[in-house]
Design a protein around this motif. Structure first.
Motif, short mmCIF file in Angstrom:
data_model
loop_
_atom_site.label_atom_id
_atom_site.label_comp_id
_atom_site.label_asym_id
_atom_site.label_seq_id
_atom_site.Cartn_x
_atom_site.Cartn_y
_atom_site.Cartn_z
N CYS A 74 0.82 -1.23 0.00
CA CYS A 74 0.00 0.00 0.00
C CYS A 74 0.84 1.27 0.00
O CYS A 74 0.34 2.34 -0.31
N THR A 75 2.13 1.15 0.37
CA THR A 75 2.99 2.34 0.38
C THR A 75 3.90 2.41 -0.86
O THR A 75 4.70 3.33 -0.98
N GLN A 76 3.80 1.44 -1.74
CA GLN A 76 4.65 1.45 -2.96
C GLN A 76 4.17 2.54 -3.91
O GLN A 76 2.96 2.72 -4.07
N PRO A 77 5.10 3.24 -4.55
CA PRO A 77 4.68 4.32 -5.46
C PRO A 77 3.77 3.83 -6.58
O PRO A 77 2.85 4.55 -7.00
N TYR A 79 1.55 1.42 -6.47
CA TYR A 79 0.23 0.97 -6.02
C TYR A 79 -0.61 2.21 -5.66
O TYR A 79 -0.70 2.63 -4.51
N TYR A 80 -1.24 2.77 -6.68
CA TYR A 80 -1.98 4.03 -6.57
C TYR A 80 -3.24 3.89 -5.71
O TYR A 80 -3.80 4.86 -5.20
N LEU A 81 -3.72 2.64 -5.56
CA LEU A 81 -5.08 2.42 -5.07
C LEU A 81 -5.34 2.99 -3.66
O LEU A 81 -6.25 3.81 -3.46
N THR A 82 -4.51 2.59 -2.69
CA THR A 82 -4.71 3.02 -1.30
C THR A 82 -4.58 4.54 -1.18
O THR A 82 -5.39 5.21 -0.54
N ARG A 83 -3.52 5.05 -1.83
CA ARG A 83 -3.22 6.48 -1.79
C ARG A 83 -4.38 7.29 -2.41
O ARG A 83 -4.84 8.27 -1.84
N THR A 84 -4.86 6.82 -3.55
CA THR A 84 -5.90 7.56 -4.27
C THR A 84 -7.19 7.58 -3.45
O THR A 84 -7.83 8.63 -3.30
N GLU A 85 -7.53 6.43 -2.89
CA GLU A 85 -8.76 6.37 -2.10
C GLU A 85 -8.65 7.25 -0.85
O GLU A 85 -9.57 7.99 -0.51
N ALA A 86 -7.49 7.16 -0.16
CA ALA A 86 -7.32 7.93 1.09
C ALA A 86 -7.40 9.43 0.80
O ALA A 86 -8.09 10.18 1.51
N LYS A 87 -6.74 9.85 -0.28
CA LYS A 87 -6.75 11.28 -0.64
C LYS A 87 -8.18 11.70 -0.99
O LYS A 87 -8.66 12.74 -0.56
N PHE A 88 -8.84 10.84 -1.74
CA PHE A 88 -10.20 11.16 -2.16
C PHE A 88 -11.12 11.33 -0.94
O PHE A 88 -11.86 12.30 -0.83
N LEU A 226 -0.36 1.01 -16.25
CA LEU A 226 -0.47 1.49 -14.87
C LEU A 226 -0.89 0.35 -13.95
O LEU A 226 -0.36 0.19 -12.85
N LEU A 227 -1.85 -0.44 -14.44
CA LEU A 227 -2.36 -1.55 -13.63
C LEU A 227 -1.27 -2.60 -13.40
O LEU A 227 -1.06 -3.05 -12.27
N GLU A 228 -0.59 -2.96 -14.47
CA GLU A 228 0.41 -4.04 -14.32
C GLU A 228 1.58 -3.59 -13.45
O GLU A 228 2.12 -4.38 -12.67
N ALA A 229 1.93 -2.30 -13.51
CA ALA A 229 3.00 -1.80 -12.64
C ALA A 229 2.54 -1.84 -11.18
O ALA A 229 3.32 -2.17 -10.27
N ALA A 230 1.26 -1.52 -10.94
CA ALA A 230 0.75 -1.50 -9.57
C ALA A 230 0.80 -2.89 -8.94
O ALA A 230 0.92 -3.02 -7.72
N TYR A 231 0.71 -3.93 -9.78
CA TYR A 231 0.71 -5.30 -9.25
C TYR A 231 2.06 -5.99 -9.49
O TYR A 231 2.17 -7.22 -9.36
N ASP A 232 3.06 -5.19 -9.83
CA ASP A 232 4.41 -5.75 -10.01
C ASP A 232 5.42 -4.63 -9.74
O ASP A 232 6.15 -4.21 -10.63
N ASP A 233 5.43 -4.16 -8.49
CA ASP A 233 6.24 -2.98 -8.14
C ASP A 233 7.74 -3.28 -8.25
O ASP A 233 8.16 -4.43 -8.15
N ALA A 234 8.50 -2.20 -8.44
CA ALA A 234 9.94 -2.32 -8.69
C ALA A 234 10.68 -2.92 -7.49
O ALA A 234 11.69 -3.61 -7.66
N GLN A 235 10.18 -2.68 -6.29
CA GLN A 235 10.85 -3.21 -5.09
C GLN A 235 10.60 -4.71 -4.90
O GLN A 235 11.20 -5.33 -4.04
N GLY A 236 9.68 -5.25 -5.64
CA GLY A 236 9.40 -6.68 -5.52
C GLY A 236 8.53 -7.03 -4.31
O GLY A 236 8.49 -8.20 -3.89
N VAL A 237 7.82 -6.04 -3.75
CA VAL A 237 7.00 -6.33 -2.56
C VAL A 237 5.79 -7.20 -2.95
O VAL A 237 5.47 -8.17 -2.25
N THR A 238 5.17 -6.88 -4.09
CA THR A 238 4.01 -7.68 -4.51
C THR A 238 4.46 -9.10 -4.86
O THR A 238 3.75 -10.07 -4.58
#
Ligand code: AVI
Length: 344
Positions: A74-77, A79-88, A226-238
């Motif tokens: 949820c804190t990966q750059p 993964y827009y989902l958590t951030r977008t919802e919280a800001k919204f 955008l979607l595929e990056a969100a589910y395959d982050d560069a840090q390898g957390v997902t």
């Protein structure tokens, strides 16, 4: 205090449930609705792995390590989902709140740590908090924190796997004077298949009858990159989150999956409007699963998650088929995330 549905204190709590402290001390109670049937669940999990198209239900991601990895996702750059919802929600709470009742009973489905609900409880001066989750420790913590922050709010937890069944009308009915508002954020509905999502929404409507409201956040269809990056982050957390499910399976089924022999794959299936996560075998090998075994060919994969993405019209139709009235809808500026408020 952990209680059985009839109100008597439970003698046999679910395995993970530590003995809880009396209501008088902690000021909240937890109803244990975790159903037996573990043997059947394990049979299904094993059959899923032995099947030609192997699969693991995504609910098995969330052991303690999986929960920690999900929080890190949820804190990966990407993964827009958590951030977008919280800001919204932070920016539009006042506007949404205008359509919600003051002094409601707030039902936090899959509450986890309960943090997403806190500003709503404050803003709406909710009189009752119902936290629903399968993770007993998280539920205890959420209720403890909620009670400490809002001492006058009645706090009740319901320990259950709502992916199997959701029966809350009796608990909700304990306070017929308070309008129920069911909060289901984070696009968690997207992790169910289309028919499961429909069944779940239908059960929301049944539980909320005759005058409740559903406030739900869902992720919207967007650019595949955008979607595929969100589910395959560069840090390898997902990737770590995905592979960890094999350790969960090893424990549950006495299996010997080697996570290093599988690679993480995330693909947007545009036709089905969903992200699909898989674990693909990098070498041919054999895996023992309890008393059975199966071979994975190189390139053969295990389906581990669907994450459906919706359109505004499509989700509105789904709500209507499940028996809800025409919803109010909000989206963020980029049109990435949708928030629906639906009555009956
Ligand atoms: C919990 N759920 C809404 C997440 C999602 O986006 O589908 C789970 C997840 N899987 C990979 N990243 C996040």
């Amino acid at each position: 205090m952990l209680q059985e549905p009839d109100g008597t204190a439970a003698q046999h709590a679910s395995r993970a449930m530590p003995w809880s402290v009396p209501l008088a001390e902690e000021g909240y109670r937890i109803l244990n609705r975790a159903q037996p049937g573990e043997a059947e669940e394990m049979r299904q999990l094993k059959n899923g792995l032995l099947a030609g198209n192997a699969r693991i239900d995504s609910k098995y991601f969330y052991d303690a390590t999986g929960c920690a990895l999900f929080n890190a996702i949820c804190t990966q750059p990407e993964y827009y989902l958590t951030r977008t919802e919280a800001k919204f929600f932070a920016e539009h709470r006042a506007e949404i709140q205008w359509h919600l009742p003051i002094g409601a009973q707030w039902i936090d489905l899959g509450c986890g740590d309960g943090l997403k609900s806190q500003p709503w409880i404050a803003a709406l001066r909710a009189r009752r908090y119902l936290g629903i989750d399968i993770a007993s420790e998280a539920l205890e913590k959420a209720l403890g924190r909620m009670k400490a922050l809002f001492p006058t709010v009645e706090c009740t937890g319901v320990l259950c796997d709502f992916s199997r069944s959701l029966v809350l009308d009796d608990v909700i009915g304990e306070r017929p004077d308070l309008t129920p508002v069911l909060f289901y954020p984070g696009s968690s509905l997207g992790n169910f298949t289309a028919s499961q999502a429909f069944a779940l929404l239908t059960s929301f409507r049944e539980n909320l009858a005759p005058h409740g409201l559903l406030l739900i956040g869902v992720d919207l269809v967007k650019d595949a990159r955008l979607l595929e990056a969100a589910y395959d982050d560069a840090q390898g957390v997902t990737a770590a989150f995905n592979r960890n499910v094999l350790r969960v399976v090893n424990r549950l089924l006495d299996a010997d999956f080697d996570p290093k022999k599988f690679e993480h794959c995330a693909h947007f299936n545009r036709r089905a409007a969903r992200m699909e996560m898989r674990l693909r075998a990098t070498v041919e090998h054999r895996v023992r699963i309890g008393r059975d075994a199966r071979k994975f060919r190189e390139g053969e994969s295990i389906l581990t998650e669907y994450s459906h993405k919706y359109t505004i019209d499509g989700f509105g139709e789904l709500l209507s088929k499940a028996g809800f009235a025409r919803p109010r809808v909000w989206t963020d500026e980029a049109g990435w995330f949708g928030v629906f408020l639906a009555g009956l």
